[in-house]
Design a protein around this motif. Structure first.
Motif, PDB file in Angstrom:
ATOM      1  N   SER A 223       0.774  -1.028  -0.087  1.00 46.52           N
ATOM      2  CA  SER A 223      -0.076   0.058   0.037  1.00 46.52           C
ATOM      3  C   SER A 223       0.892   1.332  -0.021  1.00 46.52           C
ATOM      4  N   GLY A 224       0.132   2.267  -0.050  1.00 44.41           N
ATOM      5  CA  GLY A 224       1.133   3.778  -0.007  1.00 44.41           C
ATOM      6  C   GLY A 224       1.612   3.864   1.380  1.00 44.41           C
ATOM      7  N   ALA A 225       0.862   3.763   2.353  1.00 48.63           N
ATOM      8  CA  ALA A 225       1.366   3.881   3.666  1.00 48.63           C
ATOM      9  C   ALA A 225       2.577   3.126   3.991  1.00 48.63           C
ATOM     10  N   GLU A 226       2.569   1.887   3.368  1.00 47.78           N
ATOM     11  CA  GLU A 226       3.582   1.078   3.754  1.00 47.78           C
ATOM     12  C   GLU A 226       4.933   1.357   2.867  1.00 47.78           C
TER      13      GLU A 226
ATOM     14  N   SER B  77      -0.592  18.042   3.838  1.00 52.49           N
ATOM     15  CA  SER B  77       0.050  16.692   3.226  1.00 52.49           C
ATOM     16  C   SER B  77      -0.852  15.515   3.457  1.00 52.49           C
ATOM     17  N   PHE B  78      -0.674  14.461   2.811  1.00 52.96           N
ATOM     18  CA  PHE B  78      -1.452  13.145   2.945  1.00 52.96           C
ATOM     19  C   PHE B  78      -0.341  12.209   2.754  1.00 52.96           C
ATOM     20  N   HIS B  79      -0.056  11.279   3.798  1.00 52.19           N
ATOM     21  CA  HIS B  79       0.983  10.008   3.532  1.00 52.19           C
ATOM     22  C   HIS B  79       0.473   8.867   4.021  1.00 52.19           C
TER      23      HIS B  79
ATOM     24  N   VAL C 253       7.667  15.242   0.546  1.00 54.15           N
ATOM     25  CA  VAL C 253       6.366  16.119   0.099  1.00 54.15           C
ATOM     26  C   VAL C 253       5.758  15.285  -1.089  1.00 54.15           C
ATOM     27  N   GLU C 254       4.674  15.707  -1.243  1.00 56.12           N
ATOM     28  CA  GLU C 254       4.118  15.371  -2.775  1.00 56.12           C
ATOM     29  C   GLU C 254       4.286  16.135  -3.602  1.00 56.12           C
ATOM     30  N   PRO C 255       4.695  16.018  -4.809  1.00 53.62           N
ATOM     31  CA  PRO C 255       5.161  16.818  -6.009  1.00 53.62           C
ATOM     32  C   PRO C 255       3.826  17.842  -5.992  1.00 53.62           C
TER      33      PRO C 255
ATOM     34  N   LEU D  22      10.106  11.876  -2.205  1.00 47.51           N
ATOM     35  CA  LEU D  22       8.961  12.337  -2.996  1.00 47.51           C
ATOM     36  C   LEU D  22       7.879  11.246  -2.836  1.00 47.51           C
ATOM     37  N   ASP D  23       6.734  11.765  -2.498  1.00 45.95           N
ATOM     38  CA  ASP D  23       5.503  10.717  -2.233  1.00 45.95           C
ATOM     39  C   ASP D  23       4.637  10.957  -3.639  1.00 45.95           C
ATOM     40  N   GLU D  24       5.177   9.905  -4.518  1.00 48.09           N
ATOM     41  CA  GLU D  24       4.181   9.978  -5.897  1.00 48.09           C
ATOM     42  C   GLU D  24       2.964   8.943  -6.042  1.00 48.09           C
ATOM     43  N   ILE D  25       2.585   8.727  -4.603  1.00 46.29           N
ATOM     44  CA  ILE D  25       1.717   7.666  -4.489  1.00 46.29           C
ATOM     45  C   ILE D  25       0.507   7.878  -5.273  1.00 46.29           C
ATOM     46  N   GLN D  26       0.144   9.405  -5.403  1.00 41.00           N
ATOM     47  CA  GLN D  26      -1.351   9.737  -6.153  1.00 41.00           C
ATOM     48  C   GLN D  26      -0.569  10.526  -7.604  1.00 41.00           C
ATOM     49  N   THR D  27       0.696  11.001  -7.680  1.00 37.40           N
ATOM     50  CA  THR D  27       0.859  11.838  -8.876  1.00 37.40           C
ATOM     51  C   THR D  27       1.539  10.706  -9.899  1.00 37.40           C
TER      52      THR D  27
ATOM     53  N   ALA E  13       2.121   3.696  -5.368  1.00 37.36           N
ATOM     54  CA  ALA E  13       1.132   2.639  -4.760  1.00 37.36           C
ATOM     55  C   ALA E  13       0.081   2.888  -5.856  1.00 37.36           C
ATOM     56  N   LYS E  14      -1.100   2.949  -5.520  1.00 36.62           N
ATOM     57  CA  LYS E  14      -2.396   3.273  -6.117  1.00 36.62           C
ATOM     58  C   LYS E  14      -2.370   3.034  -7.722  1.00 36.62           C
ATOM     59  N   ALA E  15      -2.094   3.316  -8.673  1.00 36.17           N
ATOM     60  CA  ALA E  15      -2.342   3.072 -10.179  1.00 36.17           C
ATOM     61  C   ALA E  15      -1.080   1.880 -10.485  1.00 36.17           C
TER      62      ALA E  15
HETATM   63  C1  LIG Z   1      -0.111  11.030  -1.652  1.00 34.43           C
HETATM   64  C2  LIG Z   1      -0.423   9.839  -0.888  1.00 34.43           C
HETATM   65  N1  LIG Z   1       0.284   9.086  -0.099  1.00 34.43           N
HETATM   66  C3  LIG Z   1       0.137   8.129   0.626  1.00 34.43           C
HETATM   67  C4  LIG Z   1      -1.277   7.563   0.599  1.00 34.43           C
HETATM   68  C5  LIG Z   1      -1.743   6.426   1.251  1.00 34.43           C
HETATM   69  O1  LIG Z   1      -2.002   5.208   0.364  1.00 34.43           O
HETATM   70  P1  LIG Z   1      -2.761   4.118   0.913  1.00 34.43           P
HETATM   71  O2  LIG Z   1      -4.193   4.442   0.999  1.00 34.43           O
HETATM   72  O3  LIG Z   1      -2.507   3.013  -0.407  1.00 34.43           O
HETATM   73  O4  LIG Z   1      -1.960   3.531   2.365  1.00 34.43           O
HETATM   74  C6  LIG Z   1      -2.292   8.248  -0.222  1.00 34.43           C
HETATM   75  C7  LIG Z   1      -3.663   7.975  -0.362  1.00 34.43           C
HETATM   76  O5  LIG Z   1      -4.530   8.690  -0.620  1.00 34.43           O
HETATM   77  C8  LIG Z   1      -1.976   9.372  -1.010  1.00 34.43           C
HETATM   78  O6  LIG Z   1      -2.848  10.100  -1.884  1.00 34.43           O
END
Ligand SMILES: Cc1ncc(COP(=O)(O)O)c(C=O)c1O
Length: 315
Positions: free
Chosen positions: A105-108, A138-140, A190-192, A223-228, A252-254
Motif C-alpha cells: 500500500s501507499g502507507a507501507e 499533506s497526506f501520507h 513532500v508530494e510533488p 517524493l511521495d508520488e503515490i497519487q501523482t 502505490a495506487k495506479a
Molecule cells: C499522496 C498519498 N500518499 C499516501 C497515501 C496512502 O496510500 P494508501 O491508502 O494506499 O495507504 C495516499 C492515499 O490517498 C496518497 O494520496
C-alpha cells in the motif's frame, strides 16, 4: 440480493470509519464506467481515487491476473520470482532509481521510506539525525508514522501520542523549509502536487529549491508520488516536470491498476543501509501482484498513456 438489504448489512457489519459512503453498491466496471446493483451506469471520475489509470477491467491487466492466478500466486521473499525482478528492472530503467522495495500500500511504501531515511541519516550523517520535515495539508497514509507525517490534524486526532521526529511547515514555502532544516534533519517528505490536501500545485521553483536545500544539508529528498505517479500528471513521474530527481520515491495506487501494491524506489547509495533483515513484508511483491503491475506499467509506457493524459489535459 437486493440493494436495500446490502446497505443495511453494511451499516450493521462494517466499522463506521467510511461514514460518508454513497448509498449505492457497485457490481461491475468496464473502462471509465461502473454499474450499481440496480443496473444504473456511472462515469467513474474517481477511478478508485487515482487507482484505475487504465480503466476498469483493462484486457491486459485482466489477462495478467488470470495468467498469474493459474501459474503462481504467492511465494515468500525467501525466494526469487521473475515478475518481481522484471518489475524492479522496469521501474529502475524508467526512473532515477537504482533499487526497489515492494510493499502492499501507499502507507507501507512511505513507512519503508521513513525507516530508510532514519537509518541512512543515523549511519551516514550523524547518530542524532532522525527528523523528517513534511508539510501542512499533506497526506501520507494512516499508519502511526505516516499519519504523523500527514500534515492534517483531523487525521491524527484521537491517535496521540504521535511518533516523535516529525515537523511540519507550510507547503510551497521554501523560506519556511529553509528555516526548519537543522542538524537533526534526516529528510524532507513532500508530494510533488498535494492530492488529498486539495490538489495544490507548487510554484515551479519549489521542488528544485527543495533539492538544493537537501543537497546543502545532506538530508534526503523523499517524493511521495503515490497519487501523482504512473502518468497522472502527463509525465510518468511528476518530478520530471521540475527537472530534478529525488533520493527516494514512493508509489502505490495506479501501479497495478487496482491490485494492492506499494513500492519504495531509491538510489543505490541510500539503499545500501537497508541490509539483510532490516525490513520486509510477507505479501510485498508477490508474483501475482508484480505480474499485474508489470502488465499495467508496460501498457502505460508502451501506449504512451502519460502523453495522452497531457494532450487531454491541455485540450
Ligand atoms: C499522496 C498519498 N500518499 C499516501 C497515501 C496512502 O496510500 P494508501 O491508502 O494506499 O495507504 C495516499 C492515499 O490517498 C496518497 O494520496
Amino acid at each position: 440480493m437486493d440493494t436495500k438489504t446490502l446497505l443495511e448489512w453494511s451499516a450493521k457489519y462494517h466499522t463506521a470509519n467510511y461514514g460518508a459512503r454513497a448509498p449505492i453498491c457497485l457490481v461491475r466496471g468496464d473502462g471509465v464506467r461502473v454499474w450499481d446493483s440496480d443496473g444504473r451506469e456511472y462515469l467513474d471520475f474517481g477511478a478508485g481515487i487515482a487507482v484505475a489509470a487504465l480503466g476498469h477491467c483493462h484486457p491486459r491487466v485482466t489477462g495478467a491476473i488470470r495468467e498469474a492466478a493459474s501459474t503462481l500466486l504467492h511465494v515468500s521473499n525467501l525466494y526469487h520470482t521473475a515478475p518481481q525482478i522484471h518489475l524492479a528492472k522496469l521501474l529502475c530503467e524508467h526512473s532515477f532509481a537504482d533499487r526497489v522495495f515492494f510493499a502492499n500500500s501507499g502507507a507501507e511504501a512511505n513507512e519503508a521510506a521513513l525507516k530508510l531515511a532514519r537509518k541512512y541519516a543515523k549511519e551516514r550523517l550523524a547518530t542524532d539525525r532522525y527528523e523528517v520535515i513534511a508539510t501542512h495539508n499533506s497526506f501520507h497514509g494512516r499508519t502511526l508514522a505516516t499519519v504523523t507525517a500527514t500534515g492534517q490534524p483531523k487525521y491524527q486526532h484521537g491517535f496521540e501520542p504521535l511518533m516523535p521526529g516529525f515537523k511540519h511547515v507550510p507547503y510551497n514555502d521554501l523560506r519556511a523549509m529553509e528555516r526548519a532544516i537543522d542538524n537533526r534533519t534526516a529528510a524532507i517528505l513532500v508530494e510533488p502536487i498535494q492530492g488529498e490536501g486539495g490538489v495544490n500545485v507548487p510554484d515551479e521553483d519549489y521542488l528544485p529549491g527543495l533539492r538544493k536545500l537537501c543537497d546543502a544539508s545532506g538530508a534526503l529528498l523523499i517524493l511521495d508520488e503515490i497519487q501523482t505517479g504512473v502518468g497522472r500528471t502527463g509525465r510518468l513521474w511528476a518530478y520530471e516536470h521540475a527537472g530534478i530527481e529525488p533520493d527516494i520515491m514512493t508509489l502505490a495506487k495506479a501501479l497495478a491498476n487496482g491490485v494492492p501494491i506499494g513500492a519504495m524506489l531509491c538510489r543505490q547509495d541510500v539503499a545500501g543501509v537497508l541490509t539483510a533483515g532490516t525490513h520486509g513484508s510477507t505479501f510485498g511483491g508477490t508474483p501475482f501482484v508484480t505480474s499485474v503491475a508489470l502488465a499495467t506499467l508496460t501498457t502505460v509506457i508502451g501506449e504512451k498513456v502519460p502523453e495522452h493524459a497531457a494532450r487531454m489535459g491541455s485540450s
